[in-house]
Design a protein around this motif. Sequence first.
Motif, mmCIF file in Angstrom:
data_model
loop_
_atom_site.group_PDB
_atom_site.id
_atom_site.type_symbol
_atom_site.label_atom_id
_atom_site.label_comp_id
_atom_site.label_asym_id
_atom_site.label_seq_id
_atom_site.Cartn_x
_atom_site.Cartn_y
_atom_site.Cartn_z
ATOM 1 N N SER A 34 -19.324 25.364 -5.790
ATOM 2 C CA SER A 34 -18.290 24.371 -6.057
ATOM 3 C C SER A 34 -18.833 23.283 -6.978
ATOM 4 N N ILE A 35 -17.872 22.649 -7.706
ATOM 5 C CA ILE A 35 -18.213 21.567 -8.627
ATOM 6 C C ILE A 35 -17.490 20.304 -8.167
ATOM 7 N N ILE A 36 -18.235 19.206 -8.039
ATOM 8 C CA ILE A 36 -17.662 17.911 -7.678
ATOM 9 C C ILE A 36 -17.820 16.987 -8.874
ATOM 10 N N LEU A 37 -16.707 16.411 -9.322
ATOM 11 C CA LEU A 37 -16.725 15.492 -10.453
ATOM 12 C C LEU A 37 -16.179 14.137 -10.036
ATOM 13 N N SER A 38 -16.893 13.091 -10.402
ATOM 14 C CA SER A 38 -16.449 11.721 -10.144
ATOM 15 C C SER A 38 -16.486 10.943 -11.444
ATOM 16 N N THR A 39 -15.389 10.252 -11.734
ATOM 17 C CA THR A 39 -15.340 9.429 -12.949
ATOM 18 C C THR A 39 -15.796 7.991 -12.675
ATOM 19 N N PHE A 40 -16.417 7.792 -11.527
ATOM 20 C CA PHE A 40 -16.829 6.442 -11.128
ATOM 21 C C PHE A 40 -18.327 6.432 -10.798
ATOM 22 N N PRO A 41 -19.198 6.572 -11.833
ATOM 23 C CA PRO A 41 -20.650 6.588 -11.576
ATOM 24 C C PRO A 41 -21.177 5.247 -11.081
ATOM 25 N N GLN A 42 -20.404 4.161 -11.286
ATOM 26 C CA GLN A 42 -20.844 2.847 -10.811
ATOM 27 C C GLN A 42 -21.020 2.807 -9.298
ATOM 28 N N ALA A 43 -20.416 3.759 -8.591
ATOM 29 C CA ALA A 43 -20.548 3.804 -7.134
ATOM 30 C C ALA A 43 -21.991 4.054 -6.701
ATOM 31 N N PHE A 44 -22.839 4.516 -7.599
ATOM 32 C CA PHE A 44 -24.231 4.820 -7.266
ATOM 33 C C PHE A 44 -25.190 3.736 -7.769
ATOM 34 N N THR A 45 -24.672 2.645 -8.316
ATOM 35 C CA THR A 45 -25.538 1.596 -8.856
ATOM 36 C C THR A 45 -25.958 0.605 -7.769
ATOM 37 N N ASN A 46 -27.027 -0.133 -8.043
ATOM 38 C CA ASN A 46 -27.536 -1.126 -7.097
ATOM 39 C C ASN A 46 -26.487 -2.199 -6.811
ATOM 40 N N TYR A 47 -25.827 -2.678 -7.843
ATOM 41 C CA TYR A 47 -24.838 -3.754 -7.681
ATOM 42 C C TYR A 47 -23.719 -3.330 -6.744
ATOM 43 N N PHE A 48 -23.181 -2.134 -6.943
ATOM 44 C CA PHE A 48 -22.049 -1.686 -6.147
ATOM 45 C C PHE A 48 -22.448 -1.499 -4.682
ATOM 46 N N ILE A 49 -23.572 -0.840 -4.453
ATOM 47 C CA ILE A 49 -23.966 -0.519 -3.081
ATOM 48 C C ILE A 49 -24.287 -1.776 -2.275
ATOM 49 N N LEU A 50 -24.924 -2.765 -2.914
ATOM 50 C CA LEU A 50 -25.350 -3.967 -2.191
ATOM 51 C C LEU A 50 -24.255 -5.019 -2.058
ATOM 52 N N LYS A 51 -23.115 -4.791 -2.659
ATOM 53 C CA LYS A 51 -22.031 -5.772 -2.604
ATOM 54 C C LYS A 51 -21.107 -5.464 -1.424
ATOM 55 N N PRO A 69 0.799 -1.229 0.000
ATOM 56 C CA PRO A 69 0.000 0.000 0.000
ATOM 57 C C PRO A 69 0.828 1.273 0.000
ATOM 58 N N ASP A 70 2.012 1.218 0.616
ATOM 59 C CA ASP A 70 2.830 2.427 0.688
ATOM 60 C C ASP A 70 3.473 2.775 -0.651
ATOM 61 N N GLU A 71 3.584 1.807 -1.569
ATOM 62 C CA GLU A 71 4.262 2.048 -2.834
ATOM 63 C C GLU A 71 3.289 2.151 -4.016
ATOM 64 N N ILE A 72 2.005 2.117 -3.731
ATOM 65 C CA ILE A 72 1.006 2.151 -4.799
ATOM 66 C C ILE A 72 0.933 3.543 -5.412
ATOM 67 N N GLU A 73 0.878 3.593 -6.723
ATOM 68 C CA GLU A 73 0.695 4.866 -7.415
ATOM 69 C C GLU A 73 -0.804 5.097 -7.615
ATOM 70 N N ARG A 74 -1.316 6.012 -6.829
ATOM 71 C CA ARG A 74 -2.762 6.275 -6.860
ATOM 72 C C ARG A 74 -3.080 7.363 -7.884
ATOM 73 N N LYS A 75 -4.204 7.179 -8.573
ATOM 74 C CA LYS A 75 -4.647 8.141 -9.581
ATOM 75 C C LYS A 75 -5.921 8.831 -9.093
ATOM 76 N N VAL A 76 -6.053 10.084 -9.451
ATOM 77 C CA VAL A 76 -7.197 10.887 -9.001
ATOM 78 C C VAL A 76 -8.426 10.576 -9.859
ATOM 79 N N ASN A 77 -9.560 10.312 -9.208
ATOM 80 C CA ASN A 77 -10.798 10.095 -9.961
ATOM 81 C C ASN A 77 -12.001 10.824 -9.374
ATOM 82 N N VAL A 78 -11.827 11.515 -8.245
ATOM 83 C CA VAL A 78 -12.889 12.343 -7.681
ATOM 84 C C VAL A 78 -12.254 13.652 -7.220
ATOM 85 N N ILE A 79 -12.801 14.779 -7.703
ATOM 86 C CA ILE A 79 -12.229 16.081 -7.327
ATOM 87 C C ILE A 79 -13.346 17.062 -6.951
#
Length: 404
Positions: free
Chosen positions: A205-222, A187-197
């Motif tokens: 203010s404007i909030i942008l997320s490139t991960f709309p799947q986070a709001f789907t039924n499948y994602f939330i219930l898993k 975890p300390d050496e992982i190169e993390r990329k930005v996807n929510v700003i």
Amino acid sequence: MVKKGSVYIVIAILTVGLILVLQYNKPKKVNWFPSYVAQHKIPNGTFVVNELVQKTFEDRLQQVYKPPFEFLQQNESASGTYLIVNDRVDFGETELEVLLDWTSKGNTLFVASSGFETKLLDTLNLNQTSLYSSAEVTPTFYHQLVNTQIKRPPTPFTKEYYSLIFSTIDTLNTVVLGEVHTTADNPDEIERKVNVIKHPFGKGSIILSTFPQAFTNYFILKDENREYTAGLLSYLNAEGALYMDNHHKSGKSFYTSPMYIFLNTKEFKWAYYMVLIGSLIYVIFEGKRKQRPIAVIKPLKNQTLAFTKTIADMYYETGQREEIAKHQIANFLDYIRNRFYLNTESLDDQFHKNLAARSNHTIDDIRALFQLITQVQNQSKLSDDQLGSLNKKIENFKIKVNGK
């Protein structure tokens, strides 16, 4: 003794029945279409998150079914947060300007989409690209929020072959809210990329997320994925209304076709198929037995030629050669107009030259023909020889035109 044809019919009916039974009991395929519609309970619908938002925000929530442009134009006093979630959101120039103007007055625009239009990115000094994982056949992407107060272990997601990220951000104004990476090792050496700003814009203010799947039924219930979605929703304004967009959706919120009821319900669907198959069998076996021969109706004969010949004989027998010649000349001039597109009102020398050039005749042939026509028109009495000569000249003219 049982007829051989009846055996075949029984075998066919049993076969069709067996196929229907097997198809009816076949497990229903999961619909993975990314609809993001609030009423859909399919994996990529947003029924669950809408229920959660409804309970959390209660009277503050307002479902919006109009385009944001139209809604904000009609509700100038609207204030709060506008939440837009879809597989792909493209506003267009005019609608984007209206949303940005509304945001600058102190409101929050929250957009979750797997891609953003160029003008929005340029406005916020952002660039986007795709993150791929080539190390696995089924890649896994780990999503995590960076706020220490809501930070949870990375949330894995395996239903995509790539993840969109922001490759460039405005470090002076942009606040990073979420990151994504492709491995859980070291975890300390992982190169993390930005996807929510989060980016300030005017007083809002404007909030942008490139991960709309986070709001789907499948994602939330898993598993415990709902913690990640709850963390995203915590950035919504604590005051003001929450406007939930239902316009920018890939799927339909309701179906206008009555066939949807039959085809979407297994029992109705197979009942419908059985009716169609039964109708087909009825047509095949009953249609042959009761079909009558179709009578052959002879078409009416074309009597135009016979009628013309009768009229011509009548004129000839009564000695009206002048009338015959008059009709013959009129028909010939009509033939010239339709065949060569020439005006026959003035039969001068220029007309003779044009007709000769178009009809494969010499100028002398044309002058001789129209000299005879003029002579016939000026005579009060015609002989059989003169009428025959006129007819022969006209027929020879047409024969030569046709290249015979």
